[in-house]
Every structure is written in structure tokens, then in C-alpha cells.
Design an enzyme around this catalytic site. Structure first.
Site, PDB file in Angstrom:
ATOM      1  N   GLY A  46       0.831  -1.196   0.000  1.00  0.00           N
ATOM      2  CA  GLY A  46       0.000   0.000   0.000  1.00  0.00           C
ATOM      3  C   GLY A  46       0.866   1.246   0.000  1.00  0.00           C
ATOM      4  O   GLY A  46       2.014   1.207   0.475  1.00  0.00           O
ATOM      5  N   GLN A  51       2.896   9.935   1.250  1.00  0.00           N
ATOM      6  CA  GLN A  51       4.233   9.351   1.379  1.00  0.00           C
ATOM      7  C   GLN A  51       5.160   9.741   0.232  1.00  0.00           C
ATOM      8  O   GLN A  51       6.367   9.589   0.344  1.00  0.00           O
ATOM      9  CB  GLN A  51       4.138   7.822   1.444  1.00  0.00           C
ATOM     10  N   CYS A  91       5.641  -0.211   7.181  1.00  0.00           N
ATOM     11  CA  CYS A  91       5.317   0.955   6.363  1.00  0.00           C
ATOM     12  C   CYS A  91       6.546   1.342   5.554  1.00  0.00           C
ATOM     13  O   CYS A  91       7.655   1.350   6.088  1.00  0.00           O
ATOM     14  CB  CYS A  91       4.904   2.111   7.277  1.00  0.00           C
ATOM     15  N   LEU A  92       6.345   1.672   4.286  1.00  0.00           N
ATOM     16  CA  LEU A  92       7.488   2.049   3.440  1.00  0.00           C
ATOM     17  C   LEU A  92       8.159   3.330   3.940  1.00  0.00           C
ATOM     18  O   LEU A  92       9.313   3.590   3.613  1.00  0.00           O
ATOM     19  CB  LEU A  92       7.034   2.223   1.986  1.00  0.00           C
ATOM     20  N   HIS A 133      -4.702   1.838   7.353  1.00  0.00           N
ATOM     21  CA  HIS A 133      -3.323   2.334   7.444  1.00  0.00           C
ATOM     22  C   HIS A 133      -3.086   3.445   6.409  1.00  0.00           C
ATOM     23  O   HIS A 133      -2.544   4.507   6.740  1.00  0.00           O
ATOM     24  CB  HIS A 133      -2.370   1.150   7.222  1.00  0.00           C
ATOM     25  N   GLU A 134      -3.522   3.200   5.168  1.00  0.00           N
ATOM     26  CA  GLU A 134      -3.273   4.192   4.105  1.00  0.00           C
ATOM     27  C   GLU A 134      -4.109   5.462   4.313  1.00  0.00           C
ATOM     28  O   GLU A 134      -3.614   6.572   4.079  1.00  0.00           O
ATOM     29  CB  GLU A 134      -3.552   3.595   2.719  1.00  0.00           C
ATOM     30  N   HIS A 137      -2.530   7.807   6.670  1.00  0.00           N
ATOM     31  CA  HIS A 137      -1.467   8.639   6.072  1.00  0.00           C
ATOM     32  C   HIS A 137      -2.055   9.947   5.532  1.00  0.00           C
ATOM     33  O   HIS A 137      -1.445  11.015   5.668  1.00  0.00           O
ATOM     34  CB  HIS A 137      -0.793   7.905   4.908  1.00  0.00           C
TER      35      HIS A 137
HETATM   36 NI    NI Z   1       2.453   3.348   5.560  1.00  0.00          NI
END
Ligand code: NI
Length: 167
Positions: A46, A51, A91-92, A133-134, A137
Site C-alpha cells: 500500500g 508518502q 510501512c514504506l 493504514h493508508e 497517512h
Molecule cells: Ni504506511
């Protein structure tokens, strides 16, 4: 298509609240393509526009094993949440950190697709986690901020050390 640089926690830009998309046009479709490519390359399941330092309400998700299930959500809103599940998340933007977070087991979401048409989606399990989660963000929230202050401080120092080593 292009790979986009991913902001790393605790970059303050990750705390920006994203604005709704007013028109779903080619620039948004291009953003989704680039975000998907960036997510697959990372690899991750995701990615939120926040991000990649684009503060629009766009997320891409693909929980399939073979990158065949791209889901793009524009202006997504959670209509209903039910149940509870604990999942170990990563998470990236917080590389190498995996922590358990409690979230709703099921969510019902409305969003726009890439043609700008509204649709609704019911999700559970991993997909529900990923959506929550997304969307966090887009509201400027990173998953580690659900953890205790002590854990958060440890994570920040681990990431700072790692940044020094790789810099
Ligand atoms: Ni994330």
C-alpha cells in the site's frame, strides 16, 4: 511512469493533511500509475500520496501475491467499522520497523475510481488493515504513532542510526 521518492518518518511532511481531489483527470491517473510502480518496486502492499509528498486524497493498495489486484481509492471515506483485529504492520516510510496495531476487522468504504465514479467496498482482514493504514497517512498519521511514547522514541533513534549508516 516514474518511481517517486518516498518520505521517511519522522519527516514532518508526513503529518500533512491531504486535500480532496476535485477533478479525476489524467494527472491523477498518472499519479496513480507512478504510485503503483513505486509501491511494487519497493515492494509494499500500500502507498498513500502523502508518502510521496503529494497531498491529495489518493491511495493505492495491492495485497495480491502477483501484483494483479491494484486497488486505487480517490477521496476514500470509511462509512462503517466493526470488530477488532491486531496485525503486525510495517510501512514504506518506516523501513525495517514492524509493530502490532489494533484496528477494525471490517470496514465499509466509499471512494471514487479512476474514472471519477463513486463506488463502495466492504473489506475485512488484511485489506481492511491496509485501507485504514493508508487513509491514516492522508490524515497525517503514521502507524508508529499508535505506539507508546517509549516505543516511538526507540524507533526514532533506530531510524536515525540507520540513516547515519546508509548516508
Ligand atoms: Ni504506511
Amino acid at each position: 511512469m516514474a518511481l517517486l521518492p518516498i518520505l521517511r518518518f519522522p519527516d514532518p511532511r508526513l503529518h500533512t493533511r491531504a486535500a480532496p481531489v476535485t477533478v479525476v483527470d489524467d494527472s491523477i491517473r498518472q499519479l496513480i500509475k507512478d504510485m503503483a510502480e513505486t509501491m511494487y518496486e519497493a515492494p509494499g502492499i500500500g502507498l498513500a500520496a502523502t508518502q510521496v509528498d503529494v497531498h491529495k486524497r489518493v491511495v493505492v493498495i495491492d495485497i495480491s501475491e502477483d501484483n494483479s489486484g491494484l486497488l486505487a481509492l480517490i477521496n476514500a471515506e470509511i462509512l462503517e467499522r466493526s470488530g477488532e483485529q491486531v496485525c503486525e504492520e510495517g510501512c514504506l516510510s518506516v523501513p525495517g520497523i514492524y509493530e502490532k496495531v489494533t484496528r477494525a476487522e471490517r470496514v465499509k468504504v466509499k471512494a471514487l475510481n479512476q474514472q471519477g465514479e463513486p463506488f463502495e467496498l466492504e473489506a475485512e482482514g488484511l485489506l481492511a488493515v491496509c485501507i485504514q493504514h493508508e487513509l491514516d497517512h492522508l490524515d497525517g498519521k503514521v502507524f508508529v504513532e499508535y505506539l507508546s511514547q517509549l516505543k516511538l522514541t526507540r524507533i526514532k533513534s533506530r531510524l536515525a542510526k540507520k540513516a547515519r549508516i546508509t548516508a
